[in-house]
Design a protein around this motif. Sequence first.
Motif, PDB file in Angstrom:
ATOM      1  N   GLU A   2       0.827  -1.209   0.000  1.00 11.69           N
ATOM      2  CA  GLU A   2       0.000   0.000   0.000  1.00 11.69           C
ATOM      3  C   GLU A   2       0.859   1.255   0.000  1.00 11.69           C
ATOM      4  O   GLU A   2       0.544   2.242  -0.683  1.00 11.69           O
ATOM      5  CB  GLU A   2      -0.935  -0.016   1.209  1.00 11.69           C
ATOM      6  N   LEU A  32       2.036   1.799  -3.520  1.00  9.39           N
ATOM      7  CA  LEU A  32       0.954   2.205  -4.412  1.00  9.39           C
ATOM      8  C   LEU A  32       0.525   3.647  -4.179  1.00  9.39           C
ATOM      9  O   LEU A  32       0.150   4.361  -5.115  1.00  9.39           O
ATOM     10  CB  LEU A  32      -0.243   1.270  -4.229  1.00  9.39           C
ATOM     11  N   LYS A  33       0.580   4.101  -2.942  1.00  7.45           N
ATOM     12  CA  LYS A  33       0.156   5.471  -2.640  1.00  7.45           C
ATOM     13  C   LYS A  33       1.096   6.519  -3.223  1.00  7.45           C
ATOM     14  O   LYS A  33       0.741   7.702  -3.303  1.00  7.45           O
ATOM     15  CB  LYS A  33       0.022   5.662  -1.131  1.00  7.45           C
ATOM     16  N   VAL A  45      -3.236   7.404  -7.694  1.00  7.07           N
ATOM     17  CA  VAL A  45      -3.859   6.639  -6.606  1.00  7.07           C
ATOM     18  C   VAL A  45      -4.188   7.557  -5.443  1.00  7.07           C
ATOM     19  O   VAL A  45      -3.304   8.222  -4.890  1.00  7.07           O
ATOM     20  CB  VAL A  45      -2.939   5.489  -6.144  1.00  7.07           C
ATOM     21  N   ASP A 102      -6.389   6.382  -2.692  1.00  4.36           N
ATOM     22  CA  ASP A 102      -6.396   5.500  -1.535  1.00  4.36           C
ATOM     23  C   ASP A 102      -6.364   4.066  -2.039  1.00  4.36           C
ATOM     24  O   ASP A 102      -6.750   3.786  -3.174  1.00  4.36           O
ATOM     25  CB  ASP A 102      -7.648   5.740  -0.682  1.00  4.36           C
ATOM     26  N   VAL A 103      -5.917   3.135  -1.201  1.00  6.58           N
ATOM     27  CA  VAL A 103      -5.770   1.751  -1.648  1.00  6.58           C
ATOM     28  C   VAL A 103      -5.748   0.799  -0.464  1.00  6.58           C
ATOM     29  O   VAL A 103      -5.265   1.147   0.614  1.00  6.58           O
ATOM     30  CB  VAL A 103      -4.473   1.583  -2.488  1.00  6.58           C
ATOM     31  N   VAL A 121      -4.816  -3.524   0.065  1.00  7.93           N
ATOM     32  CA  VAL A 121      -4.248  -4.693  -0.606  1.00  7.93           C
ATOM     33  C   VAL A 121      -4.695  -5.947   0.124  1.00  7.93           C
ATOM     34  O   VAL A 121      -4.689  -5.997   1.363  1.00  7.93           O
ATOM     35  CB  VAL A 121      -2.707  -4.604  -0.652  1.00  7.93           C
ATOM     36  N   ALA A 134      -4.802  -5.348  -5.599  1.00  5.95           N
ATOM     37  CA  ALA A 134      -4.879  -3.956  -5.145  1.00  5.95           C
ATOM     38  C   ALA A 134      -6.267  -3.404  -5.462  1.00  5.95           C
ATOM     39  O   ALA A 134      -6.684  -3.393  -6.620  1.00  5.95           O
ATOM     40  CB  ALA A 134      -3.818  -3.110  -5.841  1.00  5.95           C
ATOM     41  N   VAL A 188      -8.222  -0.090  -5.550  1.00 10.18           N
ATOM     42  CA  VAL A 188      -7.736   1.290  -5.652  1.00 10.18           C
ATOM     43  C   VAL A 188      -8.881   2.284  -5.852  1.00 10.18           C
ATOM     44  O   VAL A 188      -9.784   2.044  -6.658  1.00 10.18           O
ATOM     45  CB  VAL A 188      -6.738   1.414  -6.830  1.00 10.18           C
ATOM     46  N   GLN A 189      -8.793   3.396  -5.109  1.00 10.76           N
ATOM     47  CA  GLN A 189      -9.635   4.567  -5.367  1.00 10.76           C
ATOM     48  C   GLN A 189      -8.759   5.600  -6.052  1.00 10.76           C
ATOM     49  O   GLN A 189      -7.713   5.980  -5.524  1.00 10.76           O
ATOM     50  CB  GLN A 189     -10.195   5.135  -4.057  1.00 10.76           C
ATOM     51  N   LEU A 199      -5.773  -5.661 -10.336  1.00 14.55           N
ATOM     52  CA  LEU A 199      -6.143  -4.281 -10.039  1.00 14.55           C
ATOM     53  C   LEU A 199      -7.658  -4.146 -10.106  1.00 14.55           C
ATOM     54  O   LEU A 199      -8.274  -4.508 -11.107  1.00 14.55           O
ATOM     55  CB  LEU A 199      -5.486  -3.327 -11.038  1.00 14.55           C
ATOM     56  N   ILE A 259     -12.756   3.695  -0.948  1.00 10.75           N
ATOM     57  CA  ILE A 259     -12.226   2.649  -0.075  1.00 10.75           C
ATOM     58  C   ILE A 259     -13.036   2.629   1.211  1.00 10.75           C
ATOM     59  O   ILE A 259     -13.254   3.675   1.832  1.00 10.75           O
ATOM     60  CB  ILE A 259     -10.739   2.899   0.239  1.00 10.75           C
TER      61      ILE A 259
END
Length: 393
Positions: free
Chosen positions: A297, A300-301, A306, A308-309, A311, A325, A327-328, A358, A364
């Motif tokens: 996370e 990814l951020k 991205v 918010d996320v 995992v 993942a 993802v928002q 994905l 989220i």
Amino acid sequence: DAEAAGSPERGFPARSGDDQFIIYTGGTTGMPKGVMWRQEDLFFSGLGGGAPTGEPVKKPQELAERVAAGGDGITFFPTAPLMHGTSTLTAFIGFNFGQRVVIHRKFAPEEVLRTIEKEKVTSVSLVGDAMLRPLVDALSGPMKGTDCSSMFSVSSSGAIMSETVRRQFQALVPNVMLLNNFGSSESGFNGTATEDSGPERGFRIRVNSRTQVVDPTTHEPVAVGEVGRIAQCGHVPLGYYNDPGKTAETFFEQDGERWVLLGDMATVDEEGVVTVLGRGSQCINTGGEKVYPEEVEQALKSHPDVYDVLVAGVPDPKWGHHVAAVVQLRAGAVQPSLADIQTHCRSHLAGYKIPRQLVITDSIRRSPSGKADYRWARETAVAAVSAVSAADG
């Protein structure tokens, strides 16, 4: 009305260090549990001896002496709901230290910033990116120019402020100290993240003298580099309310001292710095390798699209589980492909940790206190796999 209807008599015995205070866990990995704290243990473990700065006090009387000697001018603002232990304990620290405490009914980023400016708030506590990122968006958008010069610290507990979001906030409010604190409902405060914490080196914390990384079976300290679970001794809770089974699993005695065994897996280096890997119950086993969601996370951020996320691990016929993942995206962002996400992650993560799935979602799901809902994330990712299989069939 309640005060007017109440009896003027005391109605309860004299206060004692044995009086209990119950904090309910967030239920991130299961049903919430009531953590039973003695007041004395909570004072020293959860409130840092009541002292928000400097060396914790050794006995309660020292706190009164420090307050009398000065320390005025602090205004605490716990921005998460008071149902969250972080906010409750932040308020208690302020009360114990004789300082102002600002509270509000609901986390609304623009209102938070207005309150900081109006009340000259000096110390803000929140819960990770779920609360810091909306403040960044407001400060760089509709609340641009808000006077935040009174603030000297923003601390998070219960969830990590990622390196990316911290950097964005620091650019907007350069004089504020950002603290990623580590603790739990069962341990209170354990330590604060180092300056070099981030996607490349992991979530590294300098822990207090009562915190160790131990083997979950023998309860002995692990060797440097070995994976164990974080544990704390000394002032620890009595156990879980009405749950002797979970109490026996989590609390133990070693060498005549009482310990609490947390769910967080970690390693320790030669200098005693602890790297938190994540909660063992959320660990993803993929092809025999262990992947902790929080680490993925963080990487990814740092992707520009991205917002918010979360995992999670999804059953996979080849790998046992694969990393997914959920993802928002940022408002107005062009939807990245899985390949785009994988390319970005390769500069931060080992190959086996890179997401193989994905899922894009509108938002989220988190609890009102900002805690991640990993069960929802897993169900969302599994449903997406099922939908693809049905379409292919």
